[in-house]
Design an enzyme around this catalytic site. Structure first.
Site, PDB file in Angstrom:
ATOM      1  NE  ARG A 188      -0.229   9.782  10.479  1.00  0.00           N
ATOM      2  CZ  ARG A 188      -0.608   8.907   9.561  1.00  0.00           C
ATOM      3  NH1 ARG A 188      -1.817   8.421   9.577  1.00  0.00           N
ATOM      4  NH2 ARG A 188       0.226   8.526   8.612  1.00  0.00           N
ATOM      5  NE  ARG A 214      -7.827   4.482   4.832  1.00  0.00           N
ATOM      6  CZ  ARG A 214      -7.336   5.554   5.432  1.00  0.00           C
ATOM      7  NH1 ARG A 214      -7.874   5.978   6.553  1.00  0.00           N
ATOM      8  NH2 ARG A 214      -6.314   6.208   4.929  1.00  0.00           N
ATOM      9  CE  LYS A 236      -1.916   1.463   4.036  1.00  0.00           C
ATOM     10  NZ  LYS A 236      -1.640   2.843   4.448  1.00  0.00           N
ATOM     11  CG  ASN A 237       2.044   2.796   3.567  1.00  0.00           C
ATOM     12  OD1 ASN A 237       0.900   3.126   3.249  1.00  0.00           O
ATOM     13  ND2 ASN A 237       2.400   2.516   4.815  1.00  0.00           N
ATOM     14  CB  CYS A 258      -4.827  10.619  11.729  1.00  0.00           C
ATOM     15  SG  CYS A 258      -3.989   9.426  12.707  1.00  0.00           S
TER      16      CYS A 258
HETATM   17  N1  EPU Z   1       6.048  14.079  11.368  1.00  0.00           N
HETATM   18  C1  EPU Z   1       6.122  15.411  11.715  1.00  0.00           C
HETATM   19  N2  EPU Z   1       5.934  16.330  10.728  1.00  0.00           N
HETATM   20  C2  EPU Z   1       5.694  15.995   9.441  1.00  0.00           C
HETATM   21  C3  EPU Z   1       5.618  14.637   9.089  1.00  0.00           C
HETATM   22  C4  EPU Z   1       5.794  13.691  10.084  1.00  0.00           C
HETATM   23  O1  EPU Z   1       6.331  15.739  12.873  1.00  0.00           O
HETATM   24  O2  EPU Z   1       5.559  16.894   8.610  1.00  0.00           O
HETATM   25  C5  EPU Z   1       6.243  13.040  12.399  1.00  0.00           C
HETATM   26  C6  EPU Z   1       4.994  12.191  12.611  1.00  0.00           C
HETATM   27  O3  EPU Z   1       4.089  12.805  13.522  1.00  0.00           O
HETATM   28  C7  EPU Z   1       5.569  10.902  13.128  1.00  0.00           C
HETATM   29  C8  EPU Z   1       6.905  10.803  12.395  1.00  0.00           C
HETATM   30  O4  EPU Z   1       7.197  12.116  11.931  1.00  0.00           O
HETATM   31  O5  EPU Z   1       5.806  10.975  14.510  1.00  0.00           O
HETATM   32  C9  EPU Z   1       6.925   9.865  11.229  1.00  0.00           C
HETATM   33  O6  EPU Z   1       5.822  10.102  10.365  1.00  0.00           O
HETATM   34  P1  EPU Z   1       5.937   9.898   8.793  1.00  0.00           P
HETATM   35  O7  EPU Z   1       5.905  11.208   8.131  1.00  0.00           O
HETATM   36  O8  EPU Z   1       7.100   9.008   8.522  1.00  0.00           O
HETATM   37  O9  EPU Z   1       4.583   9.143   8.473  1.00  0.00           O
HETATM   38  P2  EPU Z   1       3.706   9.266   7.168  1.00  0.00           P
HETATM   39  O10 EPU Z   1       4.543   9.482   5.986  1.00  0.00           O
HETATM   40  O11 EPU Z   1       2.580  10.206   7.428  1.00  0.00           O
HETATM   41  C10 EPU Z   1       3.861   6.727   6.597  1.00  0.00           C
HETATM   42  C11 EPU Z   1       2.897   5.608   6.373  1.00  0.00           C
HETATM   43  C12 EPU Z   1       2.229   5.242   7.685  1.00  0.00           C
HETATM   44  C13 EPU Z   1       3.314   4.836   8.678  1.00  0.00           C
HETATM   45  C14 EPU Z   1       4.359   5.958   8.828  1.00  0.00           C
HETATM   46  C15 EPU Z   1       5.530   5.578   9.704  1.00  0.00           C
HETATM   47  C16 EPU Z   1       2.180   6.046   4.108  1.00  0.00           C
HETATM   48  C17 EPU Z   1       1.088   6.423   3.186  1.00  0.00           C
HETATM   49  N3  EPU Z   1       1.883   6.043   5.410  1.00  0.00           N
HETATM   50  O12 EPU Z   1       3.090   7.810   7.103  1.00  0.00           O
HETATM   51  O13 EPU Z   1       1.411   4.120   7.402  1.00  0.00           O
HETATM   52  O14 EPU Z   1       2.751   4.579   9.939  1.00  0.00           O
HETATM   53  O15 EPU Z   1       4.864   6.307   7.521  1.00  0.00           O
HETATM   54  O16 EPU Z   1       6.200   4.492   9.194  1.00  0.00           O
HETATM   55  O17 EPU Z   1       3.274   5.725   3.681  1.00  0.00           O
HETATM   56  C18 EPU Z   1      -0.335   2.593   7.782  1.00  0.00           C
HETATM   57  O18 EPU Z   1      -0.025   2.038   6.709  1.00  0.00           O
HETATM   58  O19 EPU Z   1      -1.136   2.072   8.592  1.00  0.00           O
HETATM   59  C19 EPU Z   1       0.254   3.890   8.100  1.00  0.00           C
HETATM   60  C20 EPU Z   1      -0.271   4.719   9.003  1.00  0.00           C
END
Ligand code: EPU
Length: 424
Positions: free
Chosen positions: A124, A400, A25-26, A119
């Site tokens: 997030r 999802r 998915k990701n 979320c």
């Molecule tokens: N963060 C910030 N600011 C930002 C972005 C992130 O503070 O602008 C923080 C977040 O709050 C978190 C950390 O950085 O504490 C890591 O978040 P990240 O940005 O890596 O997460 P994401 O890109 O929003 C993806 C996956 C998530 C998965 C996370 C962590 C996708 C579409 N989603 O989210 O997947 O949990 O990386 O590995 O790639 C899931 O599949 O169930 C899912 C939630």
């Protein structure tokens, strides 16, 4: 109240046989917006049939892309894109919609993307995405819940992320490949899905060094050409299905899996007492004689134990021998599943970002529900092992991110059925 599906699971059945892991998915959710960068027809093979993928399809169609999706082959023609706005109705359904920001800005010099908001398990933020775009020379305004981004020409820059972020790295990368000059992204995410995105961009003609490391060096190019890619196996679905084998003390084999990208998970299953064998894209887990030892985990960025597997691990540990802890250092509040697991008879306390689990001899079926994807997967696992009937409500969360998980589990011998429900 809308009619919603639920799962009815008659627990306690042993599983056996082989089942195929779907595409990640990701990874798909990053590859799809990347096609915006290269006008023309891109082909994404091994694309999973998931509601999040359908949401991204709707969003890309909304901005003008032409799309077909059949038998796991997703063809996106991005030549006709003529609308640079990702509306709230799509973004509120799926935060990954924000991935269109970087590519739209890079190809068209403008993007209007709804802010995702909170979320199910807490805030997030996307501040790192926005800071990266600003570093590349974009003007960013926030108006009426929307990010308004503009840049005549993106310019290469040095982007350092204080926190390692999958999404911000992906967005910065997709913007930088068409920016003028050199961009260096430090403390970049090295999750396999980001590595696949970088390799895909490379195949489109991007110039990127340091792929699979936390320092990416990108030399902007003028144009990119459409390319074909086959999505990597989903490492979280792999881990979830392995956990189904473990929690039912069964032996099952997963096909189209990649053991190299889930080493941290496999290691924990081994310590837990499960036997793991892998070869030729197959992983077998044998827990028939396993005593299921209590094994603590702490989530961290790749290659650490993924946050997206912590709920499923918590389900497994609720039936292990002894006490364990599950600490989430990525999302401190991601414990929606705990009260529901406790309704099935688990003994879990949450203290700050740590679940303290006292293993019990058995779980007993009940009605449960959750508000997010991985928490729902955890409840399905618990239902497979619980005595009697477990009803998992709000299956739309599972849809999802898992391609027909009930059919996969059924093919392994689980007694699980999807039925329409009026309960919400
Ligand atoms: N963060 C910030 N600011 C930002 C972005 C992130 O503070 O602008 C923080 C977040 O709050 C978190 C950390 O950085 O504490 C890591 O978040 P990240 O940005 O890596 O997460 P994401 O890109 O929003 C993806 C996956 C998530 C998965 C996370 C962590 C996708 C579409 N989603 O989210 O997947 O949990 O990386 O590995 O790639 C899931 O599949 O169930 C899912 C939630």
């Amino acid at each position: 109240m809308a009619v919603l599906d639920k799962f009815i699971i008659n627990g306690g059945k042993k599983l056996s046989g082989e089942v195929e892991v779907s595409g990640a998915k990701n990874a798909t959710l990053a590859l799809m917006p990347a096609t915006i960068l290269a006008p023309g027809k891109s082909v994404l093979k091994n694309t999973p049939e998931l509601n999040d993928v359908f949401t991204m399809i709707k969003l890309l169609k909304h901005i003008g892309a032409e799309i077909s999706f059949e038998n796991g082959i997703l063809t996106i023609d991005s030549k006709s894109i003529n609308n640079f706005s990702a509306p709230y109705e799509h973004v509120k359904k799926m935060r990954a919609s924000v991935y269109v920001l970087g590519p739209l800005l890079a190809r068209f010099g403008e993007a209007k993307v709804s802010l995702p908001g909170g979320c199910a398990w807490g805030p997030r933020p996307i501040n790192l995405h926005l800071e990266a775009m600003k570093k590349l020379g974009a003007d960013i305004d926030l108006e009426e819940g929307y990010i308004i981004a503009k840049a005549k020409n993106l310019k290469g820059s040095k982007i350092h992320f204080d926190v390692s972020s999958v999404g911000a790295t992906g967005n910065a990368l997709m913007a930088a490949v068409l920016a003028k000059g050199t961009t260096i992204i430090s403390n970049a995410a090295i999750e396999p899905e980001i590595t696949q995105l970088a390799l895909y961009l490379l195949s489109m003609g991007a110039k990127i060094e340091g792929i699979n490391t936390s320092r990416l060096e990108i030399e902007g190019v003028d144009t990119l050409k459409p390319a074909e890619v086959s999505t990597i196996p989903d490492r979280i679905e792999t881990g979830t299905l392995l956990a189904a084998g473990a929690i039912t003390k069964s032996k099952i084999t997963l096909k189209n899996a990649d053991e190299k990208i889930i080493e941290s998970i496999l290691e924990k299953f081994k310590v837990c007492g499960c036997k793991i064998f892998s070869e030729n894209k197959k992983i077998t887990i044998d827990c028939i004689d396993a005593d299921l030892k209590a094994v603590s985990i702490t989530t961290s960025i790749y290659p650490g134990f993924p946050t997206d597997m912590q709920a499923q691990w918590t389900a497994l540990m609720s039936l292990a021998n002894g006490k364990s802890t599950v600490a989430d250092t990525i999302y401190f509040d991601r414990f929606n599943h705990v009260p529901e697991l406790n309704r099935l008879g688990a003994k879990i306390l949450v203290e700050k970002n740590i679940a303290v689990i006292e293993g019990v001899q058995k779980l007993k079926g009940a009605k449960v529900m959750s508000t997010d994807l991985r928490a729902s997967a955890c409840l399905v696992l618990a239902g497979l092992a619980a005595e009697g009937i477990t009803e998992v409500l709000r299956v739309y969360h599972l849809d999802r991110g898992y391609q027909r998980i009930e059919e996969k589990l059924k093919s392994l011998g689980a007694d699980i059925n999807r039925v329409e429900s009026k309960e919400y």
